[in-house]
Design an enzyme around this catalytic site. Structure first.
Site, PDB file in Angstrom:
ATOM      1  N   GLU A 225       0.785  -1.339  -0.070  1.00 46.92           N
ATOM      2  CA  GLU A 225      -0.010  -0.172   0.104  1.00 46.92           C
ATOM      3  C   GLU A 225       0.743   1.342   0.089  1.00 46.92           C
ATOM      4  O   GLU A 225       0.466   2.184  -0.640  1.00 46.92           O
ATOM      5  CB  GLU A 225      -0.847  -0.025   1.386  1.00 46.92           C
ATOM      6  CG  GLU A 225      -2.038  -1.244   1.164  1.00 46.92           C
ATOM      7  CD  GLU A 225      -3.107  -0.962   0.139  1.00 46.92           C
ATOM      8  OE1 GLU A 225      -3.141   0.064  -0.685  1.00 46.92           O
ATOM      9  OE2 GLU A 225      -3.761  -1.763  -0.032  1.00 46.92           O
ATOM     10  N   GLU A 493     -11.861   0.081 -10.189  1.00 44.36           N
ATOM     11  CA  GLU A 493     -11.577  -0.984 -11.365  1.00 44.36           C
ATOM     12  C   GLU A 493     -12.564  -0.872 -12.366  1.00 44.36           C
ATOM     13  O   GLU A 493     -12.146  -0.935 -13.663  1.00 44.36           O
ATOM     14  CB  GLU A 493     -11.488  -2.450 -10.666  1.00 44.36           C
ATOM     15  CG  GLU A 493     -10.384  -2.696  -9.950  1.00 44.36           C
ATOM     16  CD  GLU A 493     -10.302  -2.147  -8.526  1.00 44.36           C
ATOM     17  OE1 GLU A 493     -11.488  -1.380  -8.133  1.00 44.36           O
ATOM     18  OE2 GLU A 493      -9.505  -1.931  -8.010  1.00 44.36           O
ATOM     19  N   THR A 579      -0.654   0.947 -10.875  1.00 49.22           N
ATOM     20  CA  THR A 579      -1.962   0.197 -10.250  1.00 49.22           C
ATOM     21  C   THR A 579      -2.822   0.987  -9.468  1.00 49.22           C
ATOM     22  O   THR A 579      -3.821   0.759  -9.158  1.00 49.22           O
ATOM     23  CB  THR A 579      -1.723  -1.255  -9.467  1.00 49.22           C
ATOM     24  OG1 THR A 579      -2.486  -1.880  -9.500  1.00 49.22           O
ATOM     25  CG2 THR A 579      -0.967  -0.990  -8.090  1.00 49.22           C
TER      26      THR A 579
HETATM   27  C1  DMJ Z   1      -6.117   0.505  -5.267  1.00 41.21           C
HETATM   28  O1  DMJ Z   1      -5.279   0.754  -4.059  1.00 41.21           O
HETATM   29  C2  DMJ Z   1      -5.407  -0.245  -6.337  1.00 41.21           C
HETATM   30  O2  DMJ Z   1      -6.225  -0.121  -7.563  1.00 41.21           O
HETATM   31  C3  DMJ Z   1      -5.187  -1.737  -6.001  1.00 41.21           C
HETATM   32  O3  DMJ Z   1      -4.338  -2.144  -7.077  1.00 41.21           O
HETATM   33  C4  DMJ Z   1      -6.077  -2.345  -5.825  1.00 41.21           C
HETATM   34  N1  DMJ Z   1      -6.910  -1.788  -4.994  1.00 41.21           N
HETATM   35  C5  DMJ Z   1      -7.372  -0.413  -4.813  1.00 41.21           C
HETATM   36  C6  DMJ Z   1      -8.576   0.021  -5.305  1.00 41.21           C
HETATM   37  O4  DMJ Z   1      -9.539  -0.725  -5.345  1.00 41.21           O
END
Ligand code: DMJ
Length: 657
Positions: A225, A493, A579
């Site tokens: 995180e 997402e 991500t």
């Molecule tokens: C985000 O922190 C990032 O997209 C991670 O890869 C997955 N979860 C959360 C959002 O849902």
């Protein structure tokens, strides 16, 4: 007699329920907006090719007498056809309109009707309105965070307060994994300010971060995180500031002396202890930013958490000319990769970092694995290391072989439409009948590799769920056709995939999807001081939390979807999203190794050809680095595969769910 009456009663009850659904959710004839853009979401039970659906209880893959959706059946059975080879490209003449006429059966719709319905159906004015709505959404959340929460990590949008780590309860990982007492939301939002062209606020925010944020904190955070939300954002903002082209307007900072890069380095160094004293090279999941790995720490980590650090660590290494960070992240990826099943090629979701034993044997696309796949491909896009692409391709093929169920093509053939399920990594056997909302990122990833047809299919499935609830439940049980876990924490997402699919197809359908998502966010999650987590997607009750990814990802992707001329997707620039949705320009500079080689376990050579000892995990120390980050990037266009799709494909797909 009694028995018959009971059956009749149940049948009538079910018909009644369908009627209610039909009326309440508009699953039948369209009303309002959908009169212009009618989609039919028939949530009828899926049927196997040879009979009515039955519950998924009992052993899966039993020879003969298989029933229920083909998703319940192992790949390669007669009902599901043999595993799909990828990437599948539609053959000319097979997927064309004539063929669809057959697939659509009774619904005899000529091409004109589809053209009318989906093309040009999103006027520029409406698009601008939606772009402004997305910007307004970000501004409302951001301004309220700054007014009521900064310098704390998150905003509690219902009570208009700030939130930091839960010091009273260290076991509250839901909070403590993410909140490090480092103004998380401000840091995470930096590049969204730039993408929206708000240079004055971007400059103000960067200065605030430089002047007020410190990582010298007694906070135990999750390495993953901290990496994706904080490290990634600092690097992204640093690149925006130092970009000689300044495509977003003037985002330069007066007297900027690479402070964000140094902060990124400081944070990464504090995360390094996670990579020490691990027998496999797979990092510990958590570190204390001041004291390192806590003595009572857990030896178990999820695959995504340990194996999705390469993009941020690699960028940092290449900007600093210090291979340490990339090396540890790459070693973790390889260690995980080497633990994959020999038979299926799949990885599990939880592993012991000392023994290499799989504690969680579930293989899927969602929680625990999602960004592992994503970063194999994105690392390749960014750094051009062939081995990353090879791993990605092999992983993608295993996913197709074992996780993908349903018919081979989205829009033709027998069986249920495709779906990616959760299976045992060693046997490929189905482990449960739910999918999670994190999986909705996958169509976006498929767009990046050009598997657009399959992406369209999968995206439509998630969108159909969104349509039903005005949000994505955290887990959705596809067998029961009901949510298993009911909250929705404003995740990005589905929007992310919608944006990428729009870029790939330019089909206005995705603008409609985006508008729909925007409107439900406004309707169900907007509260006094921001946007709140949905506690329950059915009764729409809320929770007092606005996660930082709402500003860094959800709002950003929504804005970009409607901002046609944004530099992010204009020709002449090429960007990739981390991500956490942070933008990183893809350029040759990041593909050059500032060191000569480093991938062997033993060591490598520096640029002068001198051999370099590669430290073992327990020997890792902070390595001083010199910055070479001011090199002018050589911009080259990174283009998504542009493919036009056929309108009725979407209509047919959503109609099947
Ligand atoms: C985000 O922190 C990032 O997209 C991670 O890869 C997955 N979860 C959360 C959002 O849902």
């Amino acid at each position: 007699m009694q028995w018959r009456a009971l059956v009749l009663g149940l049948v009538l009850l079910r018909l009644g329920l369908h009627g209610v659904l039909w009326l309440v959710f508009g699953l039948g004839p369209s009303m309002g907006f959908y009169q212009r853009f009618p989609l039919s979401f028939g949530f009828q039970r899926l049927r196997s090719p040879d009979g009515p659906a039955s519950p998924a209880s009992g052993p899966v893959g039993r020879p003969g007498g298989l029933s229920g959706p083909s998703w319940l059946q192992p790949p390669g059975t007669a009902a599901t056809q043999s595993p799909r080879k990828v990437p599948r490209r539609p053959e000319p003449g097979v997927c064309g309109p004539a063929h669809w006429g057959y697939v659509l059966g009774g619904r005899d719709r000529g091409p004109d009707e589809y053209e009318k319905r989906y093309s040009g159906a999103f006027p520029p004015q409406l698009r601008a309105q939606m772009r402004d709505l997305a910007r307004g959404m970000f501004v409302f959340g951001y301004d309220n965070y700054m007014a009521h929460a900064f310098p704390q990590d998150e905003l509690n949008p219902i009570h208009c307060r700030g939130r930091g780590p839960d010091r009273g309860d260290p076991s509250n990982l839901n909070i403590n994994d993410v909140l490090g007492n480092y103004s998380l939301t401000l840091v995470d939002a930096l590049d969204t300010l730039a993408v929206m062209g708000n240079s004055s606020e971007f400059q103000k925010a960067v200065k605030l971060v430089i002047n007020t944020v410190s990582f010298d904190k007694d906070s135990t955070v999750q390495v993953f995180e901290a990496t994706i939300r904080v490290l990634g954002s600092l690097l992204s903002a640093h690149r925006i500031i130092t970009d000689s082209k300044q495509p977003f307007g003037d985002m330069t900072i007066k007297d900027y002396d690479n402070e964000l890069l140094y902060m990124a380095h400081d944070l990464a160094v504090r995360l390094l202890p996670a990579f020490e004293n691990t027998k496999t090279g797979i990092p510990y999941p958590r570190v204390n930013l001041k004291t390192g790995v806590p003595p009572d720490t857990n030896n178990e980590t999820c695959t995504a958490g340990a194996g999705s650090l390469l993009v941020e660590f690699g960028i940092l290494s290449r900007l600093l000319g210090d291979s340490t960070f990339e090396w540890v992240a790459r070693r973790a990826v390889k260690a995980l990769w080497n633990l994959r099943s020999n038979d299926t090629g799949l990885l599990g979701n939880v592993v012991n970092i000392q023994t290499g034993h799989w504690v969680g044997k579930q293989s899927g696309l969602g929680a625990g694995l999602d960004s592992f796949y994503e970063y194999l491909l994105k690392s390749y896009i960014l750094f051009g290391e062939k081995e990353d692409l090879e791993m990605f391709n092999a992983a993608y093929q295993s996913i197709q072989n074992y996780l993908r169920r349903g018919r081979e093509a989205c829009n033709e053939g027998e069986g249920d439409p495709p779906l990616y399920v959760n299976v045992n990594m060693f046997s490929g056997q189905l482990m449960n009948t739910w999918i999670d909302s994190l999986q909705a990122f996958f169509p976006g990833l498929q767009v990046l590799i050009g598997d657009v047809e399959d992406a369209i299919c999968l995206h439509a499935f998630y969108y159909a769920i969104w349509k039903r609830y005005g949000a994505l439940p955290e887990r959705y049980n596809w067998q029961l056709q009901a949510p298993d876990v009911l909250f929705y924490p404003l995740r990005p997402e589905l929007v992310e995939s919608t944006y990428l699919l729009y870029q790939a197809t330019k089909n206005p359908f995705y603008l409609h999807v985006g508008m729909d998502i925007l409107q439900s966010l406004e309707k169900y999650t907007k509260v006094k001081c921001g946007y709140a987590t949905l506690h329950h997607v059915i009764d729409k009750s809320t929770e007092d939390r606005m996660e930082s990814f709402f500003l860094s990802e959800t709002c950003k992707y929504l804005y970009l979807l409607f901002d046609e001329d944004n530099p992010v997707h204009k020709s002449g620039t090429r960007y990739m999203f981390t991500t956490e949705g942070h933008i990183v320009s893809v350029d040759e500079h990041l593909r050059e190794l500032p060191w000569k080689e480093f991938f062997s376990e033993e060591g490598g050579q520096d640029q002068g050809g001198k051999s370099v000892h590669r430290p073992k995990p327990h020997e890792l120390k902070v390595i001083n680095s010199s910055s070479n980050c001011n090199r002018v990037p050589d911009e080259r266009r990174y283009s998504l595969p542009l493919k036009s799709i056929y309108m009725r494909q979407i209509d047919q797909m959503v109609g099947l769910i």
